[in-house]
Motif scaffolding. Structure first.
Motif, PDB file in Angstrom:
ATOM      1  N   LEU A 206       4.940  -3.160  35.677  1.00  0.00           N
ATOM      2  CA  LEU A 206       5.720  -3.807  34.623  1.00  0.00           C
ATOM      3  C   LEU A 206       7.093  -3.167  34.449  1.00  0.00           C
TER       4      LEU A 206
ATOM      5  N   GLN B 294       8.190 -10.875  32.386  1.00  0.00           N
ATOM      6  CA  GLN B 294       8.248 -11.040  30.925  1.00  0.00           C
ATOM      7  C   GLN B 294       7.055 -11.814  30.359  1.00  0.00           C
TER       8      GLN B 294
ATOM      9  N   SER C 283       3.246 -10.081  27.990  1.00  0.00           N
ATOM     10  CA  SER C 283       3.601  -9.551  26.676  1.00  0.00           C
ATOM     11  C   SER C 283       2.693 -10.183  25.635  1.00  0.00           C
ATOM     12  N   GLY C 284       2.680  -9.592  24.464  1.00  0.00           N
ATOM     13  CA  GLY C 284       1.855 -10.079  23.361  1.00  0.00           C
ATOM     14  C   GLY C 284       0.396 -10.188  23.765  1.00  0.00           C
TER      15      GLY C 284
ATOM     16  N   TRP D 171      -4.804  -8.257  31.638  1.00  0.00           N
ATOM     17  CA  TRP D 171      -3.809  -7.857  30.649  1.00  0.00           C
ATOM     18  C   TRP D 171      -4.493  -7.362  29.376  1.00  0.00           C
TER      19      TRP D 171
ATOM     20  N   ASN E  40      -3.649  -2.795  24.876  1.00  0.00           N
ATOM     21  CA  ASN E  40      -4.042  -4.083  24.322  1.00  0.00           C
ATOM     22  C   ASN E  40      -5.465  -3.957  23.766  1.00  0.00           C
TER      23      ASN E  40
END
Ligand SMILES: Nc1ncnc2c1ncn2[C@@H]1O[C@H](COP(=O)(O)OP(=O)(O)OP(=O)(O)O)[C@@H](O)[C@H]1O
Ligand code: NI
Length: 308
Positions: free
Chosen positions: A210, A231, A234-235, A249, A255
């Protein structure tokens, strides 16, 4: 823009003989498609044994003799064959191998780095790359066993770049390496990309990827299930396309730190349909029928019939 390196529907299998005469074919890479532009870092992320090093070796044309390869690898739009590749290997297309065992233990490092260029008396270029990768002048007289792990990695990178490579395939070592060393090696790849080199960074470490990649290709059981712009990671991963990428992820410590149940199928026992189907929350009957075709979704590539 035309990609510098294109991998088109690549499959690699091995033929092995079992108990004397039964011939068994194991497909370790299947229908893999990926391209890299000039100045771009594409990270290929996948777990151990998923076929990443074999992909690197296929690109460089250094697979073992019992490997069977189908599909095409193109450089500057031109399909490579053995003759073309042997002219480019170590020059325009170079490998940074996964293991420092690729170094010749009986050869001093300076001579070793110089041996990958035509004019092996050209000490000036070798000293220039040594300076660039922070290798002290005396290191050229050292044998590989006298180097630290970090220095040995830098010697491998020096060997790859001394010939002015336009494409670098870096097969990054798996754990055990000092974090500072890893960071330093990664930043040198980013630097090379900023100078226009196309870099394929092979790693199991999604977090490291990343930091420097433009796009991330997710490898699963021998094929790429998704290629996403960095990008998108994310989140909660809502921008990601494949259920495996999303799960990967979410499994990261920062996370939800929730592992994915089940394990990657072995190359000799692959499911007939989607390779992730046995572990997928979204799986329907249709998923087990055939391997999903590649589709383009929101500027990324994905192999999942449910991806939108
Ligand atoms: N010469 C060979 N003959 C048969 N099978 C092989 C051969 N070389 C590798 N394989 C198999 O191919 C699979 C992929 O191996 P590969 O080394 O490419 O994995 P990897 O993704 O690079 O793993 P790691 O992250 O541990 O480096 C493995 O299951 C391995 O056993
Ligand atoms: Ni590997």
């Amino acid at each position: 823009m035309e990609p510098l390196l294109e991998i088109d529907n690549l499959s690699v299998s091995f033929t092995q003989y079992e108990k004397g005469f039964t011939k068994k074919e194991t497909k370790v890479i299947h229908s893999l498609t990926l391209s890299i532009q000039k100045g771009e870092v594409v990270a290929v992320v996948g777990s151990s044994g998923s076929g990443k090093s074999l992909l690197a070796h296929a690109i460089l044309g250094i697979l073992p003799a019992n490997a069977m390869v189908t599909g095409a690898i193109k450089y500057r739009g031109e399909k490579l064959n053995e003759t073309k590749l042997s002219n480019l290997r170590g020059k325009e297309i170079a490998l940074v191998p996964q293991s420092v065992n690729f170094l010749n233990p009986l050869m001093k490092t300076g001579a070793q780095v110089r041996s990958s260029v035509k004019d092996q008396t050209n000490i000036k270029d070798q000293r220039r790359v040594f300076r660039r990768f922070k290798l002290a002048p005396h290191v050229e007289q050292a044998y590989p066993f006298e180097l630290s792990g970090g220095m040995a990695r830098r010697v491998l990178v020096s060997t790859a770049v001394i010939g002015g490579a336009k494409v670098i395939v870096a097969d990054e070592p798996t754990p055990g390496l000092d974090q500072a060393v890893v960071k330093e090696a990664l930043s040198s790849f980013k630097e090379l990309a900023l100078e226009g080199t196309a870099v394929m960074l092979i790693t199991h470490d999604i977090e490291a990827a990343l930091h420097i990649a433009d796009r991330i290709a997710v490898f699963y059981a021998g094929t790429i299930v998704e290629v996403a712009p960095v990008q998108d990671f994310s989140g909660k991963g809502a921008a990601l396309r494949h259920p495996y990428t999303k799960a990967l992820w979410r499994a990261l410590p920062q996370n939800e730190f929730k592992p994915i149940p089940g394990s990657q199928p072995l190359s000799h026992a692959l499911p007939k349909g989607c390779l992730f189907e046995p572990r997928c929350e979204l799986a329907t009957e249709q998923c087990s029928l055939q391997i999903p075709a590649v589709k383009t979704v929101r500027g990324g590539m994905v192999r999942c019939i449910h991806a939108t």
